[in-house]
Design an enzyme around this catalytic site. Sequence first.
Site, PDB file in Angstrom:
ATOM      1  N   SER A  13       0.849  -1.200   0.000  1.00  0.00           N
ATOM      2  CA  SER A  13       0.000   0.000   0.000  1.00  0.00           C
ATOM      3  C   SER A  13       0.884   1.249   0.000  1.00  0.00           C
ATOM      4  O   SER A  13       2.100   1.157   0.233  1.00  0.00           O
ATOM      5  CB  SER A  13      -0.886   0.004   1.243  1.00  0.00           C
ATOM      6  OG  SER A  13      -0.077   0.189   2.403  1.00  0.00           O
ATOM      7  N   ASP A  43      -1.379  -1.832  -3.896  1.00  0.00           N
ATOM      8  CA  ASP A  43      -2.724  -1.901  -3.315  1.00  0.00           C
ATOM      9  C   ASP A  43      -3.285  -0.477  -3.179  1.00  0.00           C
ATOM     10  O   ASP A  43      -2.614   0.411  -2.633  1.00  0.00           O
ATOM     11  CB  ASP A  43      -2.588  -2.560  -1.925  1.00  0.00           C
ATOM     12  CG  ASP A  43      -3.918  -2.950  -1.316  1.00  0.00           C
ATOM     13  OD1 ASP A  43      -4.879  -3.167  -2.072  1.00  0.00           O
ATOM     14  OD2 ASP A  43      -3.975  -3.060  -0.069  1.00  0.00           O
ATOM     15  N   HIS A  95     -12.813  -3.005   5.093  1.00  0.00           N
ATOM     16  CA  HIS A  95     -11.435  -3.048   5.578  1.00  0.00           C
ATOM     17  C   HIS A  95     -11.385  -3.025   7.109  1.00  0.00           C
ATOM     18  O   HIS A  95     -12.257  -2.451   7.750  1.00  0.00           O
ATOM     19  CB  HIS A  95     -10.649  -1.849   5.028  1.00  0.00           C
ATOM     20  CG  HIS A  95     -10.415  -1.931   3.555  1.00  0.00           C
ATOM     21  ND1 HIS A  95     -11.031  -1.101   2.649  1.00  0.00           N
ATOM     22  CD2 HIS A  95      -9.644  -2.774   2.818  1.00  0.00           C
ATOM     23  CE1 HIS A  95     -10.629  -1.421   1.417  1.00  0.00           C
ATOM     24  NE2 HIS A  95      -9.790  -2.434   1.493  1.00  0.00           N
ATOM     25  N   ALA A 155     -11.206  -8.792   3.073  1.00  0.00           N
ATOM     26  CA  ALA A 155     -11.647 -10.191   3.179  1.00  0.00           C
ATOM     27  C   ALA A 155     -11.004 -10.955   4.343  1.00  0.00           C
ATOM     28  O   ALA A 155     -10.993 -12.180   4.342  1.00  0.00           O
ATOM     29  CB  ALA A 155     -11.377 -10.909   1.863  1.00  0.00           C
TER      30      ALA A 155
HETATM   31  P1  13P Z   1      -8.628  -6.635   5.387  1.00  0.00           P
HETATM   32  O1  13P Z   1      -8.567  -5.389   6.239  1.00  0.00           O
HETATM   33  O2  13P Z   1      -9.948  -7.320   5.548  1.00  0.00           O
HETATM   34  O3  13P Z   1      -7.500  -7.541   5.641  1.00  0.00           O
HETATM   35  O4  13P Z   1      -8.554  -6.164   3.853  1.00  0.00           O
HETATM   36  C1  13P Z   1      -7.317  -5.911   3.251  1.00  0.00           C
HETATM   37  C2  13P Z   1      -7.455  -5.269   1.911  1.00  0.00           C
HETATM   38  O5  13P Z   1      -8.497  -5.202   1.308  1.00  0.00           O
HETATM   39  C3  13P Z   1      -6.229  -4.727   1.320  1.00  0.00           C
HETATM   40  O6  13P Z   1      -6.488  -4.054   0.122  1.00  0.00           O
HETATM   41  O1  G3H Z   2      -6.806  -1.832   2.268  1.00  0.00           O
HETATM   42  C1  G3H Z   2      -6.009  -1.444   3.121  1.00  0.00           C
HETATM   43  C2  G3H Z   2      -4.875  -2.325   3.493  1.00  0.00           C
HETATM   44  O2  G3H Z   2      -5.178  -3.046   4.665  1.00  0.00           O
HETATM   45  C3  G3H Z   2      -3.620  -1.523   3.646  1.00  0.00           C
HETATM   46  O3  G3H Z   2      -3.660  -0.771   4.815  1.00  0.00           O
HETATM   47  O4  G3H Z   2      -3.126   1.503   3.964  1.00  0.00           O
HETATM   48  O5  G3H Z   2      -2.843   0.941   6.401  1.00  0.00           O
HETATM   49  O6  G3H Z   2      -1.274  -0.020   4.691  1.00  0.00           O
HETATM   50  P1  G3H Z   2      -2.659   0.498   4.976  1.00  0.00           P
HETATM   51 ZN    ZN Z   3      -8.418  -3.085   0.078  1.00  0.00          ZN
END
Ligand code: 13P
Ligand code: G3H
Ligand code: ZN
Length: 312
Positions: free
Chosen positions: A50, A83, A181, A216
Amino acid sequence: MALVTSTEMFKKAYEGGYAIGAFNVNNMEIVQGITEAAGELKAPLILQVSAGARKYANHTYLMKLVEAAIIENPDIPICLHLDHGADFDICKSCIDGGFTSVMIDGSSHSFEDNIALSRKVVEYAHDHGVVVEGELGTLAGVEDEVKVSAEDSSYTRPEEVQEFVERTGVDSLAIAIGTSHGAFKFKPGTKPQLRFDILEEVEKRLPGFPIVLHGASSVSQDYVKIIQENGGNLADAIGIPEDMLRKAASMAVCKINIDSDLRLAMTAGVRQVLTADPAKFDPREYLKVGRQYVKDVVAHKIKDVLGCEGKA
Ligand code: 13P
Ligand code: G3H
Ligand code: ZN
């Protein structure tokens, strides 16, 4: 094996009725835990980064950790994915920096603006041999300090997906069917529900096209219990039931995103060691246990949820 795109993985997953795990990486122990499990179980793998992970660990460190994981696990295909890319610049930076897949998350924009932004990323990415995930619909929860309330979240509208995919050229599509999330996905006392009717409608309109499920994590109550018993405060943490994820994987969902479950596993391990012996101060002693719990979670997902064991 060098880094690969997700194209071949998704094709086989769609045909085989299973999904690929996309696990978020932020440091060495998480990379090791995930890749050791996937390597031992011969499972194809997506490692995703991310914007927050890049800010925390730095692009170069993350690239080098992933390169090390490829050398250590030569028998499995690994895709490196951005991501929730928020704009063209971060997607371009990851494409130029060696990623094989990026997500352009235009879900907070209007339909037309999402299409224009996603199209621009697709043109650049495809010119560089990189694949793109788009998103339609908005998930609740927290990503990179952006919090979307349940009221502001919105399910994907199946009548929009075909036009979106055709006009953008994206290679996969994230949809919103009730996942969210973070570790608090449903209100305590309510029955977890996903809109499989929307997934079915999307599948009908985009036959053979890979769908992505964000948010998920299943929020294992075993790890929540360890955290609670060792000074944590995560009462009412609830995730997506695993049977629902298995059902999604048997349908058009080819990529299942998991981050919170890894965070919980790592935190449970670290808390357990430090509570058992408050005199410990060698990070290797507590990170080793956190890393093992991450590996255990990923092995469980591959074998019992995603169904991708032996598919490398
Ligand atoms: P979770 O927070 O459910 O693990 O989702 C992660 C996610 O969608 C990362 O893009
Ligand atoms: O979708 C979010 C992911 O869990 C990544 O989280 O943006 O805190 O790294 P983050
Ligand atoms: Zn996500």
